[in-house]
Scaffold this motif. Structure first.
Motif, PDB file in Angstrom:
ATOM      1  N   ARG A 152     -16.829 102.892  86.111  1.00  7.78           N
ATOM      2  CA  ARG A 152     -16.576 101.924  87.205  1.00  7.78           C
ATOM      3  C   ARG A 152     -15.374 102.086  88.131  1.00  7.78           C
ATOM      4  O   ARG A 152     -15.190 101.574  89.204  1.00  7.78           O
ATOM      5  CB  ARG A 152     -16.187 100.638  86.197  1.00  7.78           C
ATOM      6  N   GLU A 153     -14.412 102.950  87.552  1.00  4.77           N
ATOM      7  CA  GLU A 153     -13.213 103.131  88.474  1.00  4.77           C
ATOM      8  C   GLU A 153     -13.692 104.007  89.706  1.00  4.77           C
ATOM      9  O   GLU A 153     -13.375 104.095  90.868  1.00  4.77           O
ATOM     10  CB  GLU A 153     -12.323 104.005  87.816  1.00  4.77           C
ATOM     11  N   MET A 154     -14.826 105.130  89.181  1.00  9.64           N
ATOM     12  CA  MET A 154     -15.091 105.923  90.579  1.00  9.64           C
ATOM     13  C   MET A 154     -15.972 105.009  91.481  1.00  9.64           C
ATOM     14  O   MET A 154     -15.852 105.387  92.613  1.00  9.64           O
ATOM     15  CB  MET A 154     -16.194 106.786  89.834  1.00  9.64           C
ATOM     16  N   ASP A 155     -16.947 104.108  90.887  1.00  5.98           N
ATOM     17  CA  ASP A 155     -17.460 103.317  91.788  1.00  5.98           C
ATOM     18  C   ASP A 155     -16.778 102.483  92.864  1.00  5.98           C
ATOM     19  O   ASP A 155     -16.953 102.503  94.167  1.00  5.98           O
ATOM     20  CB  ASP A 155     -18.435 102.317  91.040  1.00  5.98           C
ATOM     21  N   SER A 156     -15.511 101.996  92.447  1.00  4.55           N
ATOM     22  CA  SER A 156     -14.838 101.122  93.245  1.00  4.55           C
ATOM     23  C   SER A 156     -13.646 102.195  93.980  1.00  4.55           C
ATOM     24  O   SER A 156     -13.001 101.751  95.135  1.00  4.55           O
ATOM     25  CB  SER A 156     -13.934 100.071  92.415  1.00  4.55           C
ATOM     26  N   GLY A 157     -13.507 103.209  93.508  1.00  2.00           N
ATOM     27  CA  GLY A 157     -12.529 104.230  94.170  1.00  2.00           C
ATOM     28  C   GLY A 157     -11.310 103.656  93.787  1.00  2.00           C
ATOM     29  O   GLY A 157     -10.258 104.143  94.823  1.00  2.00           O
ATOM     30  N   PHE A 158     -10.999 102.817  92.815  1.00  2.00           N
ATOM     31  CA  PHE A 158      -9.822 102.311  92.596  1.00  2.00           C
ATOM     32  C   PHE A 158      -8.907 103.071  91.784  1.00  2.00           C
ATOM     33  O   PHE A 158      -9.176 103.496  90.490  1.00  2.00           O
ATOM     34  CB  PHE A 158      -9.948 100.863  92.090  1.00  2.00           C
ATOM     35  N   SER A 159      -7.789 103.572  92.257  1.00  2.00           N
ATOM     36  CA  SER A 159      -6.920 104.336  91.526  1.00  2.00           C
ATOM     37  C   SER A 159      -5.549 104.095  91.632  1.00  2.00           C
ATOM     38  O   SER A 159      -4.668 104.190  92.349  1.00  2.00           O
ATOM     39  CB  SER A 159      -7.229 105.795  91.916  1.00  2.00           C
ATOM     40  N   PRO A 160      -5.028 103.167  90.716  1.00  2.00           N
ATOM     41  CA  PRO A 160      -3.586 102.583  90.809  1.00  2.00           C
ATOM     42  C   PRO A 160      -2.548 103.575  90.706  1.00  2.00           C
ATOM     43  O   PRO A 160      -1.563 103.580  91.529  1.00  2.00           O
ATOM     44  CB  PRO A 160      -3.510 101.728  89.636  1.00  2.00           C
ATOM     45  N   PHE A 161      -2.876 104.558  90.101  1.00  2.00           N
ATOM     46  CA  PHE A 161      -1.601 105.748  89.845  1.00  2.00           C
ATOM     47  C   PHE A 161      -1.608 106.260  91.352  1.00  2.00           C
ATOM     48  O   PHE A 161      -0.397 106.651  91.506  1.00  2.00           O
ATOM     49  CB  PHE A 161      -1.793 106.556  88.739  1.00  2.00           C
ATOM     50  N   ARG A 162      -2.360 106.671  91.772  1.00  2.00           N
ATOM     51  CA  ARG A 162      -2.454 107.152  93.154  1.00  2.00           C
ATOM     52  C   ARG A 162      -1.727 106.374  94.168  1.00  2.00           C
ATOM     53  O   ARG A 162      -1.164 106.833  95.287  1.00  2.00           O
ATOM     54  CB  ARG A 162      -3.864 107.589  93.752  1.00  2.00           C
ATOM     55  N   ARG A 163      -1.799 104.996  93.928  1.00  2.00           N
ATOM     56  CA  ARG A 163      -1.131 104.106  94.866  1.00  2.00           C
ATOM     57  C   ARG A 163       0.337 103.877  94.307  1.00  2.00           C
ATOM     58  O   ARG A 163       1.083 102.833  94.925  1.00  2.00           O
ATOM     59  CB  ARG A 163      -1.924 102.740  94.938  1.00  2.00           C
ATOM     60  N   GLY A 164       0.562 104.546  93.368  1.00  2.00           N
ATOM     61  CA  GLY A 164       2.046 104.487  92.879  1.00  2.00           C
ATOM     62  C   GLY A 164       2.353 103.398  91.929  1.00  2.00           C
ATOM     63  O   GLY A 164       3.471 103.370  91.668  1.00  2.00           O
ATOM     64  N   HIS A 165       1.300 103.098  91.335  1.00  2.00           N
ATOM     65  CA  HIS A 165       1.544 102.017  90.081  1.00  2.00           C
ATOM     66  C   HIS A 165       1.618 102.803  89.041  1.00  2.00           C
ATOM     67  O   HIS A 165       1.201 103.807  88.745  1.00  2.00           O
ATOM     68  CB  HIS A 165       0.341 100.969  89.931  1.00  2.00           C
ATOM     69  N   GLY A 166       2.508 102.147  87.981  1.00  2.00           N
ATOM     70  CA  GLY A 166       2.354 102.805  86.543  1.00  2.00           C
ATOM     71  C   GLY A 166       3.308 103.956  86.484  1.00  2.00           C
ATOM     72  O   GLY A 166       3.244 104.794  85.640  1.00  2.00           O
TER      73      GLY A 166
END
Ligand code: FNR
Length: 365
Positions: A152-166
């Motif tokens: 699911r994360e791969m499909d959406s390309g959503f990666s919160p850590f890469r955006r500096g969250h967490g």
């Protein structure tokens, strides 16, 4: 409220999500057999675990990037936990720092989750800060030295850590700032692409220590006075090795099915681990707990307490602090009711004798 990618990040699991589905389904294979003619006026679900008093045998499982669910993230959850007498295990991957979370709910009880960094100075700095900020135990993340395969994360390309969250615990750490080449704790780093890249690539590099073994726990034991629980254990022989190496508690968990997919429910690993630990340390449990009777089943199979993950994140998304409180109050009330109806006054008198296996005759499950 959660948008699509954020919801998928929280709700999703590894692979075909067979393990996540098995985690909740496993509870349907056990039936509780109650007792009659009991005194229902004296039920007390409270307990003390690793020296921490708890109103219920339920903790908030460590879950990173809670600010995806609500802007107040972990701070709101910490306040809800404190209001209800529940212990929060703070994830290593939070957007607020451990000190900010402690300040948000100073009266609450908190444990800190350590991702054992490959940089020894950083690992020791995180541990020292946790102790100084009043965290009462350390929960070592044993099962996430690399991320699971989560479609699911791969499909959406959503990666919160890469955006500096967490990574709030890291950008607030002097040793991490040194490693990332930041001259000061990296507040505002998300808005600056160069600093963001420096922070995220450093974090990625030092987050975990490669090639850890159960015997390495003795090293961690020498670094902190806090009790140490190891999370993510499913194999009895590993649980035994960890306790022999100094673990004060074992957490049976498969990370809510987010790491290795295959369909083995965490609940099916619980009783064998309890048997292997043989009373030398308390065994906690998570992955799939949704109701008060689920808590009862886990305790009857030998857990001292359980943790919940997604349920508190959903409460947080819907109502912030009040939402997490609602989840905890409902779970607590249902558990207390079920404990009483099952014929018990306290958590520690539940045994395997309270359960019957439902389902396929002869398989034991
Ligand atoms: C987690 N979990 C987790 N575990 C951990 O040790 N460190 C972490 O940072 C996180 N982060 C995290 C984020 C999100 C969004 C979820 C849903 C879960 C796993 C968590 O601690 C726990 O093991 C599971 O969530 C338990 O399963 P249930 O209750 O979600 O079924």
């Amino acid at each position: 409220m959660l948008d699509g990618p954020a919801f998928d990040y929280i709700a999703g699991a590894a692979g075909r999500e067979l393990t996540a589905a098995a985690n909740t389904a496993a509870f349907e294979r056990w039936g509780l057999v109650y007792r009659v003619l009991r005194d229902d006026s004296l039920t007390d679900p409270s307990l003390t675990l690793l020296g921490t008093p708890m109103s219920l045998p339920v903790l908030l499982a460590p879950a990173g990037v809670a600010d995806l669910a609500h802007p107040e993230g972990e701070r709101a959850a910490a306040r809800a936990a404190a209001e209800t007498g529940v212990t929060m295990v703070l994830s290593a991957g939070t957007s607020s720092s451990m000190e900010e979370v402690a300040d948000a709910a100073p009266q609450g009880h908190r444990w800190f989750q350590l991702a054992w960094s490959g940089d020894e100075k950083l690992a020791r700095s995180l541990l020292a800060r946790a102790q100084a900020a009043g965290y009462e135990a350390v929960m070592l993340m044993g099962d996430c030295y690399r991320a699971g395969w989560r479609p699911r994360e791969m499909d959406s390309g959503f990666s919160p850590f890469r955006r500096g969250h967490g990574i709030g615990n890291y950008v607030s750490d002097p040793r991490f700032c040194e490693l990332a080449g930041l001259d000061a704790p990296g507040l505002g780093f998300r808005e600056d692409p160069v600093r963001l890249e420096a922070v995220v690539s450093t974090w990625d590099r030092v987050l975990t220590k490669p090639a850890l073994r159960p015997r390495d726990l003795a090293v961690l034991r020498s670094w902190t006075d806090l009790p140490i629980a190891v999370k993510g254990v499913c194999r009895p022989e590993e649980a035994k090795q960890l306790v022999d190496a100094g673990a004060d508690a074992i957490v049976v968990s498969n990370h809510g099915g987010r790491q290795l997919d295959s369909g083995v429910a965490a609940l099916d690993c619980l009783a064998p681990v309890v048997a292997a630990v043989d009373g030398k340390a308390p065994v906690l449990f998570d992955s799939g707990v949704r109701t008060g009777t689920d808590v009862l089943v886990a305790l009857a199979l030998g857990a001292s307490a359980v943790m919940i993950g997604r349920p508190w994140l959903y409460g947080l998304a819907i109502g912030g602090q009040a939402g997490v409180e609602h989840v905890l109050r409902c779970l607590g009330a249902e558990f207390t009711d079920a404990l009483t109806l099952a014929g018990h006054r306290r958590c520690d008198t539940l045994t395997r004798d309270d359960l019957v296996p439902l389902g396929t005759p002869g398989t034991g499950i």
